[in-house]
Design a protein around this motif. Sequence first.
Motif, PDB file in Angstrom:
ATOM      1  N   ALA A  51      44.147 -29.830  21.092  1.00 18.96           N
ATOM      2  CA  ALA A  51      44.481 -30.044  19.680  1.00 18.96           C
ATOM      3  C   ALA A  51      43.253 -30.253  18.784  1.00 18.96           C
ATOM      4  O   ALA A  51      43.299 -31.007  17.829  1.00 18.96           O
ATOM      5  CB  ALA A  51      45.459 -31.205  19.533  1.00 18.96           C
ATOM      6  N   GLY A  52      42.124 -29.617  19.097  1.00 16.06           N
ATOM      7  CA  GLY A  52      40.950 -29.672  18.240  1.00 16.06           C
ATOM      8  C   GLY A  52      40.060 -30.885  18.409  1.00 16.06           C
ATOM      9  O   GLY A  52      39.106 -31.060  17.655  1.00 16.06           O
ATOM     10  N   HIS A  53      40.317 -31.736  19.367  1.00 14.61           N
ATOM     11  CA  HIS A  53      39.474 -32.897  19.624  1.00 14.61           C
ATOM     12  C   HIS A  53      38.250 -32.451  20.441  1.00 14.61           C
ATOM     13  O   HIS A  53      38.358 -31.606  21.313  1.00 14.61           O
ATOM     14  CB  HIS A  53      40.242 -33.983  20.384  1.00 14.61           C
ATOM     15  CG  HIS A  53      41.437 -34.476  19.617  1.00 14.61           C
ATOM     16  ND1 HIS A  53      41.352 -35.499  18.713  1.00 14.61           N
ATOM     17  CD2 HIS A  53      42.734 -34.059  19.631  1.00 14.61           C
ATOM     18  CE1 HIS A  53      42.550 -35.705  18.192  1.00 14.61           C
ATOM     19  NE2 HIS A  53      43.399 -34.844  18.732  1.00 14.61           N
ATOM     20  N   PRO A 101      41.094 -34.197  14.728  1.00 17.36           N
ATOM     21  CA  PRO A 101      42.105 -34.431  13.694  1.00 17.36           C
ATOM     22  C   PRO A 101      43.199 -35.390  14.172  1.00 17.36           C
ATOM     23  O   PRO A 101      43.559 -35.409  15.342  1.00 17.36           O
ATOM     24  CB  PRO A 101      42.681 -33.038  13.463  1.00 17.36           C
ATOM     25  CG  PRO A 101      42.533 -32.353  14.788  1.00 17.36           C
ATOM     26  CD  PRO A 101      41.263 -32.896  15.381  1.00 17.36           C
ATOM     27  N   THR A 103      45.936 -35.742  11.722  1.00 21.52           N
ATOM     28  CA  THR A 103      46.951 -34.898  11.084  1.00 21.52           C
ATOM     29  C   THR A 103      46.204 -33.717  10.478  1.00 21.52           C
ATOM     30  O   THR A 103      44.990 -33.572  10.670  1.00 21.52           O
ATOM     31  CB  THR A 103      47.722 -35.665   9.972  1.00 21.52           C
ATOM     32  OG1 THR A 103      46.820 -35.934   8.896  1.00 21.52           O
ATOM     33  CG2 THR A 103      48.334 -36.952  10.493  1.00 21.52           C
ATOM     34  N   ARG A 104      46.899 -32.919   9.693  1.00 23.77           N
ATOM     35  CA  ARG A 104      46.251 -31.756   9.083  1.00 23.77           C
ATOM     36  C   ARG A 104      45.155 -32.167   8.102  1.00 23.77           C
ATOM     37  O   ARG A 104      44.154 -31.483   7.954  1.00 23.77           O
ATOM     38  CB  ARG A 104      47.322 -30.912   8.375  1.00 23.77           C
ATOM     39  CG  ARG A 104      46.884 -29.532   8.012  1.00 23.77           C
ATOM     40  CD  ARG A 104      48.034 -28.681   7.523  1.00 23.77           C
ATOM     41  NE  ARG A 104      48.669 -29.139   6.305  1.00 23.77           N
ATOM     42  CZ  ARG A 104      48.203 -28.913   5.086  1.00 23.77           C
ATOM     43  NH1 ARG A 104      47.105 -28.235   4.924  1.00 23.77           N
ATOM     44  NH2 ARG A 104      48.837 -29.372   4.038  1.00 23.77           N
ATOM     45  N   ARG A 105      45.279 -33.317   7.438  1.00 20.91           N
ATOM     46  CA  ARG A 105      44.301 -33.760   6.436  1.00 20.91           C
ATOM     47  C   ARG A 105      43.546 -35.032   6.822  1.00 20.91           C
ATOM     48  O   ARG A 105      42.624 -35.433   6.131  1.00 20.91           O
ATOM     49  CB  ARG A 105      45.018 -33.969   5.104  1.00 20.91           C
ATOM     50  CG  ARG A 105      45.532 -32.636   4.571  1.00 20.91           C
ATOM     51  CD  ARG A 105      46.395 -32.757   3.361  1.00 20.91           C
ATOM     52  NE  ARG A 105      45.848 -33.614   2.325  1.00 20.91           N
ATOM     53  CZ  ARG A 105      46.432 -33.816   1.162  1.00 20.91           C
ATOM     54  NH1 ARG A 105      47.569 -33.224   0.880  1.00 20.91           N
ATOM     55  NH2 ARG A 105      45.898 -34.617   0.273  1.00 20.91           N
ATOM     56  N   PHE A 107      41.291 -37.091   9.727  1.00 14.94           N
ATOM     57  CA  PHE A 107      40.513 -36.884  10.942  1.00 14.94           C
ATOM     58  C   PHE A 107      39.668 -38.127  11.239  1.00 14.94           C
ATOM     59  O   PHE A 107      39.502 -38.992  10.394  1.00 14.94           O
ATOM     60  CB  PHE A 107      39.637 -35.630  10.836  1.00 14.94           C
ATOM     61  CG  PHE A 107      38.842 -35.547   9.574  1.00 14.94           C
ATOM     62  CD1 PHE A 107      37.549 -36.013   9.527  1.00 14.94           C
ATOM     63  CD2 PHE A 107      39.393 -35.000   8.411  1.00 14.94           C
ATOM     64  CE1 PHE A 107      36.804 -35.936   8.364  1.00 14.94           C
ATOM     65  CE2 PHE A 107      38.653 -34.929   7.247  1.00 14.94           C
ATOM     66  CZ  PHE A 107      37.363 -35.398   7.222  1.00 14.94           C
ATOM     67  N   PRO A 152      40.693 -29.183  -0.562  1.00 16.51           N
ATOM     68  CA  PRO A 152      39.827 -28.449   0.364  1.00 16.51           C
ATOM     69  C   PRO A 152      38.331 -28.766   0.233  1.00 16.51           C
ATOM     70  O   PRO A 152      37.607 -28.737   1.207  1.00 16.51           O
ATOM     71  CB  PRO A 152      40.108 -26.982   0.031  1.00 16.51           C
ATOM     72  CG  PRO A 152      41.494 -26.982  -0.516  1.00 16.51           C
ATOM     73  CD  PRO A 152      41.647 -28.291  -1.247  1.00 16.51           C
TER      74      PRO A 152
END
Length: 181
Positions: A51-53, A101, A103-105, A107, A152
């Motif tokens: 998951a991007g970690h 992350p 959540t999506r926003r 981190f 963004p």
Amino acid sequence: VGIDQVSGWGSLLSLQTQTDGSDTVSNERVQSRSTIGQTQFKVGLTHELAAGHTFGVFYRYAVLSASDGDRSRMLNDLQQPLETTNTGGHSSEAGVRLRGPLTRRLFYGVEASWAGIRLDDSLRRRVSVDAHQQNEISRGTIGAGIGFAIRPRVVLSLDLTGGIARSMLHRAEDATGNLLE
């Protein structure tokens, strides 16, 4: 994996003239030369987790050397004793990092590291006995941060870091081993 090598040298010419209230003039001229060098070996590894970690670990080890010495020291045209300092030692640093992350926003990032250095000095001074000195310095740190992507190109972040450091110095006379500092 990497190897870094840094070295340098320099020279100094100092001319100092002083007068006292009775118009006595004192002239001191010192010529000295300095060198410094460091060779550092480093290794690091990162691993992409789910998951991007991302997890990372690193280690650095350096060999250090430096010298500073008078080539000439004259006071009112009379040769004076020379001063020198020669230093050798090493440093080590290790650390770990984890970020990714939530959540999506939102981190996060956390890290911890430890560093230590040990230097051994040989000291020759004009106004004191020849001596050797050992310096040991270590520090540990831990930090964490959180970020929130408002838009963004706009990120609001908060980082907290804490640590502890320890420093020890031991200076002893060469001839007797008596503690000086």
